[in-house]
Design an enzyme around this catalytic site. Structure first.
Site, PDB file in Angstrom:
ATOM      1  N   PRO A 117       0.834  -1.217   0.000  1.00 21.23           N
ATOM      2  CA  PRO A 117       0.000   0.000   0.000  1.00 21.23           C
ATOM      3  C   PRO A 117       0.863   1.260   0.000  1.00 21.23           C
ATOM      4  O   PRO A 117       1.925   1.308   0.622  1.00 21.23           O
ATOM      5  CB  PRO A 117      -0.809  -0.127   1.300  1.00 21.23           C
ATOM      6  CG  PRO A 117      -0.777  -1.581   1.642  1.00 21.23           C
ATOM      7  CD  PRO A 117       0.534  -2.097   1.149  1.00 21.23           C
ATOM      8  N   GLU A 158      17.105   3.024  26.981  1.00 15.29           N
ATOM      9  CA  GLU A 158      17.434   3.586  25.672  1.00 15.29           C
ATOM     10  C   GLU A 158      18.932   3.773  25.517  1.00 15.29           C
ATOM     11  O   GLU A 158      19.468   3.631  24.406  1.00 15.29           O
ATOM     12  CB  GLU A 158      16.698   4.916  25.468  1.00 15.29           C
ATOM     13  CG  GLU A 158      15.185   4.828  25.534  1.00 15.29           C
ATOM     14  CD  GLU A 158      14.616   3.820  24.548  1.00 15.29           C
ATOM     15  OE1 GLU A 158      15.243   3.565  23.508  1.00 15.29           O
ATOM     16  OE2 GLU A 158      13.534   3.271  24.833  1.00 15.29           O
TER      17      GLU A 158
END
Length: 667
Positions: A204, A425
């Protein structure tokens, strides 16, 4: 007009029949009691008769009986003359006990039908207004089987091939089709046959429909467009009828192009599902197959279709003679992305610091639809800031927003969770810098975005189409960085690594069962077979290998993940100081871009607990000035050696704090 009345007459006839039935059964109950003439005569003499009428040889009226008013009817005996009764009635009338008169007036039939005629007219008007709104015209009452394809006219504003960027090979395929329609002679002389169908396949957002719009704009022939879902309705046989009508119209306008968007809505494999029956969708598909290549002559009608699910299409639809060509529309590379960005920045005021090449490098894996959305988001963010031009910082922010979502800066987070997120992180970021096969860190943040409490964004310097075994192993190590960092520093683990662990398991399983990267299992593809896309893969898929092999597969997956976990622990333990440094920087300024992260990692940018965002920015700007000065001196040195500029891989952009550092060296 004749067709109009033929379509409406059926419903008008039904309405009239219904009105007559209602009129017949809705009449009030007017049953009269038959009484003997002698009883009526006695009642007249007693004064019980209130009203009486002479109707030929009968008497009708109302009278009192047992305290109730009833309607009666009595026939005059033949032995009595009408004059005698008339005289009696006159005598009673004079006494005021009976009201006499002639037969009651009869309303003409056309006056009685007037209310029904008015109702019928209201019904007809309502019906045609309704049909006009629902089907786009009052002459389509019986047009369920008519095609809903839209014919595009030449005077309509269309997209041209020059408006399509980044799809050079795909455009070439369709340009040949348009050229055949415009100049068929040169192809016919060579014995070439025009393709009957072209199927555009791709994920798509790749521009399949947009590319077909360009064909409509370039071709000087009639162009019909319809969606696959427009064929099938709740009525049996409507889909096949619409297919016939579509191709009938196309043949009348040949040569022409018919575009079917999302053809998988009607082109799925036949005989699938629990019942395996011959349903309405299959009838539509059968008719489509016949029209594209059957006994009927279908010269000059070219079918172009688009789908993102070619795996579920019926094989009969994909064979040569129906869809002769399959055009794969894939993800654009960096050169194509730059061309697509150039199209979507038209009409948008850009600042001088905007470089389309940098944006193209920032957006690997973006589809043309994503790029259009990116530039629109950048324009909206610029308007939110009340700025006049879109700068590179706003585009960078838009890239992050498209990838990760909206930044939730107002969200209240406890200090304990901030610390956990910072080390999580930091673990990802440190490993991304240490591992040579992992992409360069682009941004690290502990500000929540979307569903994540923070994220580490890594972007490749170049497009990649394959992954090696070493790259996949390092990818697993990188994903485990957050979980291991939590364990090492906080001596505890959290649920924040759930998505990382899912990706780790998926990569490890693919290495063993799909790519044959396990020495113990060997070069075998052990994926599931017999996947039924109509009932769901989990419901119908089965393993095509034994339980013994399945156990070996699980052991190999466990070995790959355990090995990666040990490597992750070793790397973070050896670089624990860098882990603390990155985590401390995140706790202070919350977000590190590529340059800031590299400066902190290399120790050039020192951040202490007493620093604030302002003080860190001041230090950072000073480093930027030093880098710019060093860059100028290096360029001068190269110029003295006869070289005009730095090599492409060593170029550094230090504009407004956006640093494009050289690719990191392998360690």
């Amino acid at each position: 007009m004749k067709k109009f009345f033929r379509g409406a007459s059926f419903y008008i006839l039904i309405f009239l029949v219904l009105m007559l039935i209602v009129q017949e059964f809705a009449k009030p109950n007017e049953q009269k009691i038959d009484i003997e003439f002698s009883v009526l005569h006695e009642a007249i003499l007693n004064g019980d008769v209130q009203r009486i009428h002479i109707v030929e040889r009968s008497l009708e009226g109302t009278m009192l009986k047992d305290g109730a008013v009833i309607e009666f009817k009595s026939f005059v005996p033949a032995m009595y003359s009408e004059e005698a009764f008339t005289k009696l009635l006159v005598e009673q009338m004079e006494e005021g006990s009976v009201v006499t008169g002639a037969s009651p007036p009869v309303t003409p039939w056309y006056i009685q039908m007037l209310p029904y005629i008015i109702m019928m007219l209201i019904f007809v008007v309502f019906w045609f207004v309704f049909m006009n709104q629902s089907q786009g015209g009052g002459n389509k009452v019986m047009s369920f089987g008519k095609s809903r394809a839209k014919q595009h006219k030449e005077e309509d504003k269309q997209v041209a091939f020059k408006d399509v960027a980044g799809l050079d090979e795909e455009k070439e395929e369709l340009e040949e089709l348009v050229d055949f329609l415009k100049n068929p002679k040169k192809y016919i002389e060579l014995g070439a046959r025009i393709p009957k169908g072209i199927l555009m396949v791709g994920p798509p957002g790749m521009g399949k429909t947009y590319l077909t719009k360009a064909v409509a704009g370039e071709a000087k022939v009639p162009f019909f467009s319809i969606s696959g879902s427009d064929f099938v309705e709740m009525f049996v046989g409507v889909g096949a009828s619409r297919v016939r009508d579509l191709f009938d119209n196309a043949k009348k306008n040949a040569p022409c192009i018919v575009f079917i968007d999302e053809i998988d809505a009607v082109g799925r494999k036949r005989g699938a599902g629990l019942g395996g029956g011959h349903d309405e969708r299959e009838q539509t598909l059968n008719q489509l197959l016949v029209e594209m290549d059957g006994f009927g002559i279908n010269e000059g009608v070219i079918v172009v279709a688009a789908t993102n699910r070619p795996d579920i299409l019926d094989p009969a639809l994909l064979r040569a003679g129906r869809f002769d060509r399959q055009v794969m529309v894939g993800l654009p590379d960096i050169k194509a992305r730059e061309a697509i960005i150039a199209v979507h920045v038209q009409g948008k005021p850009l600042a001088k610091d905007v470089d389309l090449k940098i944006i193209a490098r920032r957006t690997p894996g973006f589809t043309p639809a994503d790029i259009e959305n990116l530039m629109n988001e950048a324009a909206l963010l610029t308007a939110r800031k009340n700025a006049k031009k879109i700068d590179i910082h706003t585009i960078e922010e838009a890239v992050t927003k498209v990838i990760a979502g909206i930044a939730k800066k107002s969200k209240v987070i406890s200090e304990e969770e901030r610390k956990l997120t910072a080390y999580h992180e930091a673990g990802h970021a440190v490993l991304a810098e240490l591992l040579p096969k992992i992409d360069t860190v682009h941004q690290v943040t502990i500000i929540p975005r979307g569903r994540s409490g923070g994220f580490t964004m890594v972007l490749p310097k170049e497009d990649r189409y394959y992954m090696t075994k070493k790259e996949m192993e390092e990818q697993i190590v990188h994903l485990l960085g957050g979980r291991v960092a939590e364990k090492l520093v906080l001596d505890d683990i959290s649920t924040g690594a759930s998505n990382d662990l899912q990706r780790v398991a998926a990569i490890a399983r693919a290495m063993v069962t799909k790519y044959g990267m396990s020495e113990k299992i060997g070069a075998l593809a052990l994926g599931s077979s017999s996947d039924e896309v109509f009932l769901g893969k989990d419901f119908t898929s089965r393993r095509d290998y034994s339980e013994e092999i399945a156990a070996e597969v699980d052991k190999e997956i466990r070995r790959i993940v355990d090995t990666a976990y040990k490597i992750t622990e070793k790397l973070l333990e050896d670089n624990i100081d860098k882990l603390h440094t990155i985590a401390k920087a995140l706790l202070v300024i919350e977000t590190l871009d590529a340059a800031q992260f590299r400066f902190v990692f290399n120790g050039n940018l020192q951040i202490t607990d007493d620093d604030t965002v302002t003080s860190v920015e001041k230090k950072y700007k000073e480093l930027i000035k030093q880098e710019k000065k060093a860059l100028v001196e290096k360029e001068k040195a190269l110029d003295n050696k006869g070289k005009k500029e730095l090599p492409e891989e060593e170029k550094i952009s230090l504009d407004e704090g956006i640093v494009e550092l050289p690719k990191k060296e392998e360690k």
